[in-house]
Write a protein that holds these residues in place. Structure first.
Motif, PDB file in Angstrom:
ATOM      1  N   VAL A   1       0.843  -1.205   0.000  1.00 39.13           N
ATOM      2  CA  VAL A   1       0.000   0.000   0.000  1.00 39.13           C
ATOM      3  C   VAL A   1       0.873   1.248   0.000  1.00 39.13           C
ATOM      4  N   LEU A   2       1.903   1.258   0.838  1.00 33.92           N
ATOM      5  CA  LEU A   2       2.802   2.421   0.888  1.00 33.92           C
ATOM      6  C   LEU A   2       3.464   2.668  -0.460  1.00 33.92           C
ATOM      7  N   TRP A   3       3.809   1.599  -1.158  1.00 39.49           N
ATOM      8  CA  TRP A   3       4.436   1.746  -2.472  1.00 39.49           C
ATOM      9  C   TRP A   3       3.422   2.191  -3.527  1.00 39.49           C
ATOM     10  N   ARG A   4       2.261   1.585  -3.544  1.00 38.43           N
ATOM     11  CA  ARG A   4       1.276   1.873  -4.594  1.00 38.43           C
ATOM     12  C   ARG A   4       0.519   3.185  -4.377  1.00 38.43           C
ATOM     13  N   LYS A   5       0.510   3.704  -3.178  1.00 33.58           N
ATOM     14  CA  LYS A   5      -0.268   4.924  -2.948  1.00 33.58           C
ATOM     15  C   LYS A   5       0.342   6.126  -3.663  1.00 33.58           C
ATOM     16  N   ARG A   6       1.541   5.997  -4.150  1.00 33.54           N
ATOM     17  CA  ARG A   6       2.140   7.095  -4.923  1.00 33.54           C
ATOM     18  C   ARG A   6       1.391   7.316  -6.236  1.00 33.54           C
ATOM     19  N   HIS A   7       0.588   6.346  -6.618  1.00 27.92           N
ATOM     20  CA  HIS A   7      -0.208   6.481  -7.842  1.00 27.92           C
ATOM     21  C   HIS A   7      -1.420   7.393  -7.641  1.00 27.92           C
ATOM     22  N   PHE A   8      -1.649   7.783  -6.431  1.00 25.44           N
ATOM     23  CA  PHE A   8      -2.770   8.660  -6.117  1.00 25.44           C
ATOM     24  C   PHE A   8      -2.230  10.015  -5.675  1.00 25.44           C
TER      25      PHE A   8
END
Length: 193
Positions: A175-182
């Motif tokens: 989640v910490l890695w993928r939340k940069r997409h938002f």
């Protein structure tokens, strides 16, 4: 005494070389340094359990223990790749369906990917434990039993802690890695990387 120094010198070469091979193979599989780093995070989680069990059993660091630790590192990398694969599949499924519009959608995708991984992870952990526990129970009088116990011990302890921590912490790291997409909680994510 000379043999002990010789073994230590070889281990100083073999262990980093083994970790380099593991890193390279994972990188060739994932084609991403970030994904490779996420997968390799399983190794410290497993070392916690390995060293706890070694301490409880009173085993010193020996060549056999180092062999068990190297095998554990490879095993953890493999299970880490599979966990990342399940999380990526859930991400891709939600992304393709246009369901990644907020952080709550990301949480739902990660939960779905993690839940799908629980049963295979438990089965893998049980298979490894059921294969290694008879070695730990074997009488010391059997030929090679003392060495085999020192190889199996770090693997048993490491598999237990990495199994638990992978299921609990990998989703958080993902989640910490993928939340940069938002950019914020209401915008759509960037394209899949």
């Amino acid at each position: 005494m000379n043999t002990s120094k010789n073994v230590e010198q070889r281990l100083k070469i073999v262990i980093p070389f083994t970790l380099l091979i593991i890193f390279t193979l994972i990188y060739l599989n994932t084609k991403s340094v970030v994904r490779t780093a996420i997968v390799l995070l399983a190794v410290p989680f497993s070392l916690v359990g390995a060293f706890w069990l070694l301490y409880l059993l009173g085993y010193n660091l020996s060549v056999a223990v180092w062999v068990g630790l190297i095998a554990l590192a490879g095993l953890d990398a493999e299970t880490g790749v599979i966990m990342l694969l399940y999380l990526d599949q859930a991400w891709d499924k939600f992304h393709a369906a246009g369901r990644l519009n907020s952080m709550s959608d990301l949480y739902a995708a990660v939960i779905e990917g993690s839940v799908q991984r629980i049963r295979p992870k438990i089965m893998t952990t049980c298979a490894i434990l059921f294969g290694l526990l008879p070695i730990m129970w074997s009488p010391v009088t059997q030929s090679g039993a003392d060495v085999m116990k020192r190889i199996a011990a770090p693997m048993i302890g490491g598999v237990l802690t990495s199994g638990i921590l992978q299921l609990l912490l990998y989703p958080v790291i993902y989640v910490l890695w993928r939340k940069r997409h938002f950019k914020n909680a209401t915008t759509t994510p960037a394209t899949n990387s």
